[in-house]
Design an enzyme around this catalytic site. Structure first.
Site, PDB file in Angstrom:
ATOM      1  N   LEU A  20      10.945   1.694   7.243  1.00 50.83           N
ATOM      2  CA  LEU A  20      10.304   2.151   6.012  1.00 50.83           C
ATOM      3  C   LEU A  20      10.984   3.459   5.591  1.00 50.83           C
ATOM      4  O   LEU A  20      11.142   4.357   6.428  1.00 50.83           O
ATOM      5  CB  LEU A  20       8.813   2.402   6.235  1.00 50.83           C
ATOM      6  CG  LEU A  20       8.092   2.750   4.937  1.00 50.83           C
ATOM      7  CD1 LEU A  20       7.766   1.484   4.150  1.00 50.83           C
ATOM      8  CD2 LEU A  20       6.839   3.550   5.200  1.00 50.83           C
ATOM      9  N   HIS A  72      -0.648 -20.970   0.109  1.00 52.42           N
ATOM     10  CA  HIS A  72       0.325 -19.905   0.383  1.00 52.42           C
ATOM     11  C   HIS A  72       1.078 -19.463  -0.871  1.00 52.42           C
ATOM     12  O   HIS A  72       1.295 -18.282  -1.082  1.00 52.42           O
ATOM     13  CB  HIS A  72       1.344 -20.367   1.433  1.00 52.42           C
ATOM     14  CG  HIS A  72       0.785 -20.434   2.815  1.00 52.42           C
ATOM     15  ND1 HIS A  72      -0.232 -21.307   3.167  1.00 52.42           N
ATOM     16  CD2 HIS A  72       1.085 -19.748   3.939  1.00 52.42           C
ATOM     17  CE1 HIS A  72      -0.514 -21.142   4.441  1.00 52.42           C
ATOM     18  NE2 HIS A  72       0.258 -20.196   4.938  1.00 52.42           N
ATOM     19  N   ARG A  81      -7.279 -21.499  -1.326  1.00 58.03           N
ATOM     20  CA  ARG A  81      -6.305 -20.931  -0.397  1.00 58.03           C
ATOM     21  C   ARG A  81      -5.039 -21.772  -0.416  1.00 58.03           C
ATOM     22  O   ARG A  81      -5.061 -22.950  -0.029  1.00 58.03           O
ATOM     23  CB  ARG A  81      -6.877 -20.888   1.025  1.00 58.03           C
ATOM     24  CG  ARG A  81      -5.923 -20.246   2.029  1.00 58.03           C
ATOM     25  CD  ARG A  81      -6.494 -20.193   3.436  1.00 58.03           C
ATOM     26  NE  ARG A  81      -5.528 -19.620   4.367  1.00 58.03           N
ATOM     27  CZ  ARG A  81      -4.536 -20.299   4.942  1.00 58.03           C
ATOM     28  NH1 ARG A  81      -4.383 -21.600   4.707  1.00 58.03           N
ATOM     29  NH2 ARG A  81      -3.676 -19.694   5.764  1.00 58.03           N
ATOM     30  N   ARG A  95       8.443   4.335  -4.382  1.00 55.87           N
ATOM     31  CA  ARG A  95       8.439   3.420  -3.239  1.00 55.87           C
ATOM     32  C   ARG A  95       7.445   2.286  -3.487  1.00 55.87           C
ATOM     33  O   ARG A  95       7.704   1.134  -3.130  1.00 55.87           O
ATOM     34  CB  ARG A  95       8.107   4.178  -1.948  1.00 55.87           C
ATOM     35  CG  ARG A  95       8.222   3.301  -0.709  1.00 55.87           C
ATOM     36  CD  ARG A  95       8.117   4.096   0.567  1.00 55.87           C
ATOM     37  NE  ARG A  95       6.790   4.653   0.748  1.00 55.87           N
ATOM     38  CZ  ARG A  95       6.452   5.486   1.737  1.00 55.87           C
ATOM     39  NH1 ARG A  95       7.356   5.865   2.623  1.00 55.87           N
ATOM     40  NH2 ARG A  95       5.229   5.958   1.844  1.00 55.87           N
ATOM     41  N   GLU A 133      12.326   2.689  14.156  1.00 58.31           N
ATOM     42  CA  GLU A 133      11.338   3.718  13.790  1.00 58.31           C
ATOM     43  C   GLU A 133      10.149   3.611  14.733  1.00 58.31           C
ATOM     44  O   GLU A 133      10.232   2.951  15.766  1.00 58.31           O
ATOM     45  CB  GLU A 133      10.929   3.546  12.320  1.00 58.31           C
ATOM     46  CG  GLU A 133      10.303   2.205  12.014  1.00 58.31           C
ATOM     47  CD  GLU A 133       9.898   2.024  10.549  1.00 58.31           C
ATOM     48  OE1 GLU A 133       9.743   3.017   9.834  1.00 58.31           O
ATOM     49  OE2 GLU A 133       9.718   0.855  10.155  1.00 58.31           O
ATOM     50  N   TYR A 190       0.827  -1.204   0.000  1.00 53.66           N
ATOM     51  CA  TYR A 190       0.000   0.000   0.000  1.00 53.66           C
ATOM     52  C   TYR A 190       0.859   1.251   0.000  1.00 53.66           C
ATOM     53  O   TYR A 190       2.084   1.182   0.153  1.00 53.66           O
ATOM     54  CB  TYR A 190      -0.962  -0.005   1.188  1.00 53.66           C
ATOM     55  CG  TYR A 190      -0.336   0.315   2.542  1.00 53.66           C
ATOM     56  CD1 TYR A 190       0.489  -0.589   3.197  1.00 53.66           C
ATOM     57  CD2 TYR A 190      -0.583   1.537   3.177  1.00 53.66           C
ATOM     58  CE1 TYR A 190       1.047  -0.289   4.441  1.00 53.66           C
ATOM     59  CE2 TYR A 190      -0.032   1.845   4.414  1.00 53.66           C
ATOM     60  CZ  TYR A 190       0.780   0.926   5.042  1.00 53.66           C
ATOM     61  OH  TYR A 190       1.343   1.223   6.260  1.00 53.66           O
ATOM     62  N   LYS A 231       6.378  -1.650   1.991  1.00 53.95           N
ATOM     63  CA  LYS A 231       5.168  -1.102   2.624  1.00 53.95           C
ATOM     64  C   LYS A 231       4.038  -2.115   2.435  1.00 53.95           C
ATOM     65  O   LYS A 231       3.125  -1.953   1.622  1.00 53.95           O
ATOM     66  CB  LYS A 231       4.835   0.279   2.032  1.00 53.95           C
ATOM     67  CG  LYS A 231       3.982   1.119   2.998  1.00 53.95           C
ATOM     68  CD  LYS A 231       4.045   2.587   2.630  1.00 53.95           C
ATOM     69  CE  LYS A 231       3.059   3.438   3.403  1.00 53.95           C
ATOM     70  NZ  LYS A 231       3.201   3.459   4.850  1.00 53.95           N
TER      71      LYS A 231
HETATM   72  N1  PDD Z   1       2.648   5.105   7.614  1.00 51.07           N
HETATM   73  N2  PDD Z   1       7.356   3.962   9.094  1.00 51.07           N
HETATM   74  C1  PDD Z   1       6.211   3.247   9.126  1.00 51.07           C
HETATM   75  C2  PDD Z   1       6.233   1.887   9.725  1.00 51.07           C
HETATM   76  C3  PDD Z   1       5.025   3.786   8.604  1.00 51.07           C
HETATM   77  O1  PDD Z   1       3.888   3.068   8.612  1.00 51.07           O
HETATM   78  C4  PDD Z   1       5.049   5.117   8.076  1.00 51.07           C
HETATM   79  C5  PDD Z   1       3.832   5.776   7.500  1.00 51.07           C
HETATM   80  C6  PDD Z   1       6.264   5.819   8.065  1.00 51.07           C
HETATM   81  C7  PDD Z   1       6.382   7.215   7.493  1.00 51.07           C
HETATM   82  O2  PDD Z   1       6.419   7.193   6.083  1.00 51.07           O
HETATM   83  P1  PDD Z   1       5.863   8.442   5.230  1.00 51.07           P
HETATM   84  O3  PDD Z   1       6.568   9.641   5.718  1.00 51.07           O
HETATM   85  O4  PDD Z   1       6.211   8.102   3.827  1.00 51.07           O
HETATM   86  O5  PDD Z   1       4.360   8.507   5.482  1.00 51.07           O
HETATM   87  C8  PDD Z   1       7.399   5.203   8.576  1.00 51.07           C
HETATM   88  C9  PDD Z   1       1.434   5.527   6.939  1.00 51.07           C
HETATM   89  C10 PDD Z   1       1.097   6.972   7.087  1.00 51.07           C
HETATM   90  C11 PDD Z   1       0.304   4.589   7.320  1.00 51.07           C
HETATM   91  O6  PDD Z   1       0.587   3.399   7.427  1.00 51.07           O
HETATM   92  O7  PDD Z   1      -0.835   5.019   7.449  1.00 51.07           O
END
Ligand code: PDD
Length: 280
Positions: free
Chosen positions: A201, A102, A100, A53, A177, A34, A145
């Site tokens: 991320l 994997h 289903r 990304r 993070e 996503y 992501k």
């Molecule tokens: N999340 N690290 C993680 C684990 C995140 O889920 C996010 C953002 C970030 C920041 O990335 P960015 O600056 O590109 O939004 C870092 C989004 C907002 C979410 O999952 O809703």
């Protein structure tokens, strides 16, 4: 809300009518990726960075991007209300397979979904928010992501259960993070954040902050930060596309700096808003 228009597999339709199969691999396995992209006054912010990304996330899970960047731009623009500040959520899963299993199914069409939501960037100059810290329980593909977010969900809920806004994560004694954010710290007058690696991320907001720092000759560094050094920080921020830059004023019930949003945060708040204005 139910009559909000969303995008699903080539159609724009009311949210209440957007339906997918229970065999969708996003539902069964969390098999998808996503993006969350802010839009200011109807203009998508750093769209190319988000789409790059997305390409990297799709490559990581071995799924082809169903759309070119130009197609994404047009597809997402139709969800935005002109003049409003919003964020767009988009998701691609490996699609609905007949059974289903994997391993990847053959000849299955990915499911593509997108919707716009309201956005509420952090702007309170008088108060910050609280955070807790804990061991990073996630996997080794944190730079993808992925919609597979159970660990992040549990980690964020731990913050909420403790009356806090975010959980800050450490792996083997070093900062990674937040549960849904990147982390910055001001230590000995230098703005620091961990370097990009599979442990975090690569946040787009993070990139913008580092660009702003370099452009304004504000000392900054991408480097490993031990828990011991982090505890010495005079300011701590968490950053994300939906909340921008949030000052943390209490970590694990201990006050950070003055207990109020710091001077460096105030500077970056202003510079970030100016940057947004410049691209509106
Ligand atoms: N999340 N690290 C993680 C684990 C995140 O889920 C996010 C953002 C970030 C920041 O990335 P960015 O600056 O590109 O939004 C870092 C989004 C907002 C979410 O999952 O809703």
């Amino acid at each position: 809300m139910d009559n909000q228009i969303v995008y699903l597999n080539g159609e724009y339709l009311p949210l209440a009518d957007a339906k997918i199969s229970v065999m969708d691999r996003g539902f069964l396995f969390g098999d998808g990726v996503y993006e969350v992209i802010p839009a200011y006054s109807g203009q998508l912010f750093r769209l190319e960075d988000h789409l790059e990304r997305l390409d990297n996330s799709l490559r990581s899970i071995r799924l082809q991007n169903p759309h070119s960047h130009e197609q994404w731009r047009n597809l997402l623009a139709r969800l935005l209300a002109q003049g409003l500040d919003q964020s767009v959520y988009l998701q691609i899963t490996r699609g609905a397979a007949p059974k289903r299993d994997h391993a990847f199914p053959q000849n299955v069409t990915p499911t593509v979904f997108a919707m716009a939501s309201g956005i509420n960037p952090y702007a309170d100059h008088d108060n910050g928010v609280k955070a807790i810290s804990t061991e990073d329980s996630r996997w080794k593909l944190c730079d993808t992501k992925a919609i597979t977010l159970l660990a992040n969900v549990l980690l964020r809920q731990a913050a909420v259960d403790n009356g806090c806004a975010e959980t800050i994560l450490f792996k083997d004694g070093y900062l990674t993070e937040g549960a849904a954010s990147n982390v910055f710290a001001v230590i000995d007058g230098v703005l620091m954040t961990p370097p990009k690696s599979p442990a975090i991320l690569p946040g787009i907001t993070r990139d913008v902050i580092l660009e702003i720092a370099r452009k304004n000759n504000i000392p900054c560094s991408e480097q490993a930060i031990s828990k011991t050094d982090f505890k010495k920080a005079s300011e701590i921020w968490v950053t994300s596309s939906t909340r921008e830059i949030i000052p943390i004023v209490e970590l694990d019930a201990e006050t950070i700096g003055s207990g109020k949003p710091g001077a460096v945060w105030k500077t970056f708040y202003k510079l970030f808003q100016e940057y947004k204005q410049s691209i509106r």
